[in-house]
Design a protein around this motif. Structure first.
Motif, PDB file in Angstrom:
ATOM      1  N   VAL A 246      -2.777 -25.470  -7.895  1.00 36.10           N
ATOM      2  CA  VAL A 246      -3.871 -24.992  -8.740  1.00 36.10           C
ATOM      3  C   VAL A 246      -3.449 -23.770  -9.552  1.00 36.10           C
ATOM      4  CG1 VAL A 246      -6.232 -24.093  -8.746  1.00 36.10           C
ATOM      5  CG2 VAL A 246      -5.614 -25.946  -7.193  1.00 36.10           C
ATOM      6  N   SER A 247      -2.640 -22.892  -8.967  1.00 32.32           N
ATOM      7  CA  SER A 247      -2.177 -21.706  -9.700  1.00 32.32           C
ATOM      8  C   SER A 247      -1.350 -22.104 -10.919  1.00 32.32           C
ATOM      9  CB  SER A 247      -1.351 -20.801  -8.778  1.00 32.32           C
ATOM     10  OG  SER A 247      -0.241 -21.515  -8.244  1.00 32.32           O
ATOM     11  N   ASP A 250      -3.716 -23.739 -13.714  1.00 31.72           N
ATOM     12  CA  ASP A 250      -4.407 -22.727 -14.523  1.00 31.72           C
ATOM     13  C   ASP A 250      -3.547 -22.201 -15.672  1.00 31.72           C
ATOM     14  OD1 ASP A 250      -6.897 -22.708 -13.286  1.00 31.72           O
ATOM     15  OD2 ASP A 250      -6.227 -21.347 -11.706  1.00 31.72           O
ATOM     16  N   LYS A 251      -2.252 -22.425 -15.612  1.00 32.14           N
ATOM     17  CA  LYS A 251      -1.359 -21.997 -16.692  1.00 32.14           C
ATOM     18  C   LYS A 251      -1.202 -23.077 -17.765  1.00 32.14           C
ATOM     19  CE  LYS A 251       1.344 -19.223 -13.415  1.00 32.14           C
ATOM     20  NZ  LYS A 251       2.649 -19.101 -12.710  1.00 32.14           N
ATOM     21  N   ARG A 254      -7.558 -25.506 -19.348  1.00 33.70           N
ATOM     22  CA  ARG A 254      -8.751 -24.684 -19.133  1.00 33.70           C
ATOM     23  C   ARG A 254      -9.725 -25.459 -18.251  1.00 33.70           C
ATOM     24  NH1 ARG A 254     -10.533 -24.659 -23.867  1.00 33.70           N
ATOM     25  NH2 ARG A 254     -12.507 -25.778 -23.678  1.00 33.70           N
ATOM     26  N   LEU A 255      -9.958 -24.955 -17.050  1.00 32.01           N
ATOM     27  CA  LEU A 255     -10.885 -25.589 -16.113  1.00 32.01           C
ATOM     28  C   LEU A 255     -12.208 -24.838 -16.123  1.00 32.01           C
ATOM     29  CD1 LEU A 255      -8.650 -26.185 -12.944  1.00 32.01           C
ATOM     30  CD2 LEU A 255      -9.399 -27.907 -14.579  1.00 32.01           C
ATOM     31  N   ASP A 256     -13.305 -25.550 -16.409  1.00 32.76           N
ATOM     32  CA  ASP A 256     -14.597 -24.882 -16.261  1.00 32.76           C
ATOM     33  C   ASP A 256     -14.993 -24.924 -14.784  1.00 32.76           C
ATOM     34  OD1 ASP A 256     -15.611 -27.381 -15.690  1.00 32.76           O
ATOM     35  OD2 ASP A 256     -16.847 -27.538 -17.478  1.00 32.76           O
ATOM     36  N   ARG A 260     -13.346 -27.261 -11.750  1.00 33.68           N
ATOM     37  CA  ARG A 260     -12.602 -26.561 -10.697  1.00 33.68           C
ATOM     38  C   ARG A 260     -13.171 -26.918  -9.319  1.00 33.68           C
ATOM     39  NH1 ARG A 260      -9.139 -22.457 -10.744  1.00 33.68           N
ATOM     40  NH2 ARG A 260      -9.539 -22.099 -12.954  1.00 33.68           N
ATOM     41  N   LEU A 276      -4.345 -25.454 -22.751  1.00 36.89           N
ATOM     42  CA  LEU A 276      -4.473 -24.083 -23.248  1.00 36.89           C
ATOM     43  C   LEU A 276      -3.817 -23.981 -24.621  1.00 36.89           C
ATOM     44  CD1 LEU A 276      -3.662 -22.009 -20.021  1.00 36.89           C
ATOM     45  CD2 LEU A 276      -5.907 -22.446 -21.033  1.00 36.89           C
ATOM     46  N   ARG A 300      -4.299 -31.803  -7.988  1.00 38.08           N
ATOM     47  CA  ARG A 300      -3.560 -30.924  -7.082  1.00 38.08           C
ATOM     48  C   ARG A 300      -2.957 -31.749  -5.947  1.00 38.08           C
ATOM     49  NH1 ARG A 300      -6.586 -29.731  -2.241  1.00 38.08           N
ATOM     50  NH2 ARG A 300      -8.694 -30.582  -2.347  1.00 38.08           N
TER      51      ARG A 300
END
Length: 745
Positions: A246-247, A250-251, A254-256, A260, A276, A300
């Motif tokens: 997940v980390s 996020d790069k 864009r997860l709302d 998430r 992104l 994930r």
């Protein structure tokens, strides 16, 4: 999941007497007295799901006060029995829970580095079921005898693995195995995962056995590996799904908050999220090769063995796509991998009775939308409001991205996604799913299929009906879409519904290829559902290869609608002209899916369609580069019952000389949103529902929602995948409505 242990401990705490037992997939609790504290504690404290989706099924408690005065001492868990009352629900294949993930990485846990640790919260698994009720003996876990430690936890009421049928450990459980060219001896399971990670770092492609089937995995940042994977899957440009921690996710996207929560929840599906915009140029280039669109499908590591694998792949992004030959269902055994030239196979020795792809979901405006229902979401059970049947009904769906549905009483259950029925393997998979459901729920007395006799699902239904002398019903494709929408929206039986059913194609009442229809009707008059509007008919070539040729589709559409465009040249125009004049090998259609193909061709996005929905994806991706909020529709005409897009096509051609293509793509989608709004106003309706594969275009759905809100109108977009997955649900509903005395036929 874990209901019996929860009830057992609660009853002990409250000093109650009685028992809890499984009855099929229901739980039955008998108490010596009616205790509201007990009931309230269950409703407040028992976690059914880590996140709540309104469309997911739920069960209400049924309270029965018994007259008998005999009760047992204390409270016990009794042996499971078969349910005498059929209940159409099955367990789902959830992700490994947080607690077990932590156990797998905790040096003080006896499950440290064990790839298959599980507890009551991890739930039962559809992919392991042989029969009901759900006990270890009726699943493929019966191949593994519990060791003393596991048996102790299984029998301990205070342990979270109390009565966990999936319980196992390194001593008594599954074993990992890595098959590759080098024959290596591994000292531990962890060494196997280390070696697999090393192969991935070297650019190798592996077939990995997940919790519900095999996946093909490789390093997503290794271009050579990705191109090899595309060749293996015969996938030139179609987006490839990804997996990362997940980390790392996020790069990339864009997860709302909703996405998430779902990604981190028990279903843990693939989520489609926008890339992104501030990514480094190198990463942008890598992700463009993975997905030419502005979105990524990503998930994930949702099991302990995947999580342990990623512990040796920090910050890595893996391609993670189903392992199957072109046209076949996802492989569930190493035997089914034959023909896939991979560099290694990471597997384990627990048998899968069923294989499931990853589910896919996304967000569109205010709506959570399903793209594909499979692992973690399907088999999908639904409580019905206006439909009920005494008979057990089986519905066989359509031809592409289909499903099987059983319906009885006020419940229905739909199978996990079944891919296109273009191969013998997938046809056999549909048949086997039917037989599996029959073994679990009983033999249906009514079968339902699509009215298109060329569909393999229809042929199978007819064959089974003939073999067993079962009643067979047929329903037209888009009418089934309409009924499925009404069922999910839980409309009243007599409520008039306006529904836009826009998709690729399906046989219509006039034996033409429909695909751009607007219906009005109610469930209590199911045979009187009327088509009130449709896109003006145009000619298409009959064979599938020619339909995928966007240039030919454009030529015949322009000729059919009388579109006048200068300097728009076509290859082999004289031959196409002759075919059109003589109407050779042509059929009339109202398909909006083909209209998307024409617009994509005009914009230079597609010449030959590689996969279903490609044109819509590329148009939406292009439009997102411009101003998606500026509503600027092209001209079109609404006549008595037709939508004529001649002026729109001529407007697009004019704009191509002076406007940016992203502006044109937006105007096209604005036109469709405007059509939906004006027809709804014309019909005097306050709300409308939307179904069919076209509405998997989330930007179009957002534009429709915005336009309707400006006029104070309501919209309904389904959580059920709006493509042909829901056809079988509508078919089953149709049969139940015909059976009902209240249906006016």
């Amino acid at each position: 999941m874990g209901f019996r242990p929860f009830v057992f401990n609660l009853a002990k705490k409250l000093g109650l007497k009685g028992y809890v037992r499984n009855a099929g997939l229901n739980a039955c609790v008998l108490l010596d007295s009616l205790n509201y504290n007990f009931i309230e504690s269950i409703l407040k404290n028992f976690e059914v799901l880590e996140f709540n989706i309104e469309a997911l099924p739920y069960k209400k408690a049924v309270l029965e006060e018994l007259k008998s005065g005999y009760f047992w001492e204390g409270f016990k868990i009794f042996k499971s029995i078969k349910d005498t009352k059929l209940s159409l629900n099955l367990p789902l294949d959830f992700a490994t829970c947080k607690g077990c993930m932590q156990d797998a990485t905790n040096p003080n846990s006896r499950f440290f580095n064990y790839a298959f640790c599980a507890c009551a919260k991890c739930g039962p698994r559809y992919s392991l079921i042989k029969s009901l009720p759900y006990d270890r003996s009726s699943t493929t876990m019966s191949d593994f005898t519990m060791c003393k430690e596991c048996l102790k936890e299984y029998e301990s009421p205070t342990d979270r693995r109390f009565h966990t049928e999936l319980i196992s450990c390194e001593t008594c459980g599954m074993k990992l195995k890595l098959i590759e060219s080098k024959k290596l001896d591994f000292k531990s399971e962890l060494d196997i995962l280390k070696r697999a990670a090393m192969l991935l770092k070297e650019g190798k492609i592996l077939a990995l056995k997940g919790i519900t089937g095999y996946a093909l995995i490789c390093d997503a940042k290794n271009l050579e590996s990705v191109l090899r994977l595309r060749a293996l899957k015969h996938r030139k440009t179609k987006p490839i799904a990804l997996m990362a921690e997940v980390s790392t996710i996020d790069k990339l996207v864009r997860l709302d908050l909703k996405l998430r929560a779902i990604l981190l929840g028990q279903s843990s599906p693939m989520v489609i999220a926008p890339k992104l915009k501030n990514l480094a140029p190198q990463m942008q280039a890598i992700l463009k090769e993975i997905s030419p669109n502005n979105t990524l499908a990503i998930t994930r590591p949702f099991s302990a063995h995947l999580s342990l694998l990623f512990s040796f792949l920090p910050d890595y992004v893996l391609c993670f796509t189903s392992a199957n030959l072109k046209g076949a269902h996802i492989a569930k055994s190493a035997k089914e991998l034959k023909g896939l030239e991979v560099d290694g196979v990471l597997t384990y020795n627990r048998v899968l009775t069923q294989s499931l792809d990853d589910s896919i979901v996304c967000i569109s405006g205010d709506f959570l939308r399903g793209i594909r229902f499979s692992r973690g979401i399907a088999p999908f059970s639904m409580k019905l409001k206006s439909i009920e049947s005494k008979s057990l009904i089986a519905a066989f769906g359509a031809h592409s991205k289909t499903s099987l549905t059983f319906l009885q009483g006020d419940e229905c259950i739909s199978s996990p996604y079944i891919s296109n029925l273009d191969s013998l393997e997938n046809i056999e998979h549909l048949r086997n799913t039917f037989l599996h459901f029959c073994a679990l729920f009983g033999k249906p007395t009514i079968l339902v299929c699509d009215a298109n006799s060329s569909y393999e699902s229809t042929k199978l239904a007819k064959s089974l009906a003939l073999e067993s002398n079962i009643k067979l019903l047929e329903i037209y494709h888009h009418h089934a879409h309409f009924i499925a929408l009404c069922m999910e929206a839980k409309v009243a039986k007599n409520e008039n519904v306006l529904a836009f059913i826009w998709d690729g194609s399906g046989l219509g009442l006039d034996l033409k290829l429909w695909g751009g229809e607007v219906f009005s009707g109610s469930l209590d008059r199911v045979q009187d559902i009327k088509r009130v509007f449709h896109f003006k008919y145009f000619y298409l070539m009959r064979n599938e290869a020619s339909i995928k040729d966007a240039q030919k589709t454009t030529f015949f559409m322009f000729k059919s609608l009388g579109v006048k465009i200068k300097n728009f040249n076509f290859e082999n125009e004289n031959i196409l002209e002759a075919l059109f004049d003589k109407r050779l090998n042509l059929i009339e259609s109202s398909s909006l899916g083909r209209i998307f193909d024409v617009v994509a061709f005009m914009l230079g996005l597609v010449s030959v369609s590689e996969y279903e929905g490609q044109s819509g994806e590329l148009i939406a991706s292009l439009a997102s580069k411009g101003n998606t909020f500026l509503h600027s529709p092209y001209s079109y005409k609404l006549t008595k019952d037709e939508i004529d897009l001649k002026e729109m096509f001529e407007g697009i051609a004019k704009d191509l000389d002076s406007k940016e293509k992203c502006f044109i793509a937006n105007r096209f989608l604005d036109t469709l949103a405007d059509i939906a709004l004006n027809i709804t106003l014309w019909m005097g309706q306050k709300k409308a529902a939307f179904g069919g594969g076209v509405f998997l275009n989330m930007l179009l759905c957002e534009k429709i929602q915005r336009q309707f809100k400006t006029r104070g109108l309501e919209v309904f977009f389904p959580f059920l995948p709006s493509g042909d997955y829901s056809i079988s649900i509508g078919q089953a509903g149709y049969a139940a409505l015909l059976e009902s005395k209240e249906a006016k036929v």
